[in-house]
Design a protein around this motif. Structure first.
Motif: not given
Length: 368
Positions: A34-37, A67-68, A73-74, A115-117
């Motif tokens: 998981a990641l929080t930005l 941003l999502h 992607e990050e 964008r993400l495909a």
């Protein structure tokens, strides 16, 4: 098993949670990274400015979607070995009026899929609201799947901008509803007086004194006499203000109000919870956790005590719900949102063909 990324932008306006989950959409759940930005302050203010569905909604929606996409992607750059089948995109709630059969979450699922495909499931709440449900909370089925082996009855309290609870009984019965304000009143009070985003660690509240009169007035609100199912918009309690109090006393009083709302919810449980697990940003507030323990009178622990990730849990839930949506399984029940029958929800936005991105087209494999 399907590999999903869930995305959550909560009513605390703090940022984007990204979390990976592998699941069959039923009992089998494997939690991943998981990641929080955090949102930049400027965007947080733009997002705050359109709450209620006013102002430049389209511009903010486009920025929020970008941003999502960058967050996913990050995440995938950090974990390049992960292959994703679907993204569960909650978007951001700017208006929630279920009594009027209205709810609005901004976020462009089609744009994100392009964008993400990767295939994207979004618009999780509108089908429930259209069917007469509250449209919230939607995480209870995921909470129940995670809690299958835990002693019961148990309560899972999510404290975002709004607070909601999932009660799970010994036979896996589920009851869920919003309990009242979560972090929103505290955050707004602190922001108004200091410009800071929140009362970090509850430092201000711990330095202040609670105004019992303000708490008593708050609990007289008719919301607490209304049995579940019930849900709230972030701004439903905006008139609650500890006017005349110092910064610290106001923070202490609003913190007590959040805990008192959770305690008032327990009167509706079919049986008392043996313990409460707290998820969401509110569990980081030491003053709030102390108030919850005092008001509830039973064991209160952050969800990390049972091995869950309280920062990623709601995002994981929307990854789980995306898989359920692809399979045509219910996302909500009469006991969680008040619908007359279990309701599936979510809209599938297909990635452009050929499927040349990092996803694998789960809708094809599931016959959708």
């Amino acid at each position: 098993m399907c590999r999903a990324i869930g995305l959550m932008s909560g009513t605390s306006l703090d940022g984007i949670d990204v979390a990976m989950i592998e699941t069959d959409g039923r009992e089998r759940v494997s939690l991943g990274s998981a990641l929080t930005l955090p949102y930049r302050p400027e965007f947080r203010e733009r997002l705050r400015s359109i709450l209620g569905g006013v102002g430049p909604v389209g511009e903010v929606e486009e920025e929020l979607t970008r941003l999502h996409a960058e967050a996913v992607e990050e995440f995938l750059d950090r974990y390049p070995a992960i292959t994703i089948d679907v993204v569960g995109f909650h978007g951001h709630t700017i208006l929630h009026r279920p009594a009027e059969r209205r709810t609005r979450q901004i976020g462009d699922g089609a744009r994100l899929a392009r964008r993400l495909a990767i295939d994207v499931v979004a618009d999780f709440r509108s089908a429930d609201v259209a069917a007469g449900g509250q449209g919230a909370p939607l995480a209870p089925l995921f909470h129940a799947a995670l809690a299958a082996s835990l002693p019961k009855p148990i309560a899972v309290l999510n404290i975002g901008g709004v607070a909601n609870v999932t009660w799970i009984g010994e036979q896996m019965e589920i009851l869920a509803f919003d309990t009242g304000p979560g972090n929103a009143l505290i955050d707004d009070w602190v922001h108004r007086h200091t410009g800071a985003a929140a009362d970090f660690d509850g430092r201000l509240a711990r330095a202040g004194n609670v105004s019992a009169a303000h708490v008593e007035h708050f609990l007289a609100n008719s919301f607490f006499d209304c049995p579940p199912p019930k849900s709230l918009d972030r701004d439903d309690f905006r008139e609650v203000s500890p006017a005349g109090l110092s910064l610290e006393d106001g923070a202490a009083t609003l913190t007590e109000i959040t805990a008192a709302g959770a305690a008032a919810a327990a009167r509706y449980f079919p049986a008392p919870a043996r313990g409460w697990l707290v998820t969401g940003g509110g569990r980081h507030n030491l003053a709030l956790m102390k108030a919850l323990h005092r008001c509830l009178g039973v064991a209160v622990h952050p969800v990390e005590a049972v091995g869950w990730d309280g920062d990623g849990l709601e995002a994981q839930a929307f990854g789980y719900l995306a898989v359920r949506s692809l399979q045509g399984l219910p996302l909500s029940l009469p006991s969680t949102t008040g619908v007359s029958e279990p309701i599936c929800g979510g809209r599938l936005f297909r990635a452009p063909l050929p499927h040349c991105g990092r996803g694998r087209g789960p809708a094809d494999r599931l016959g959708r």
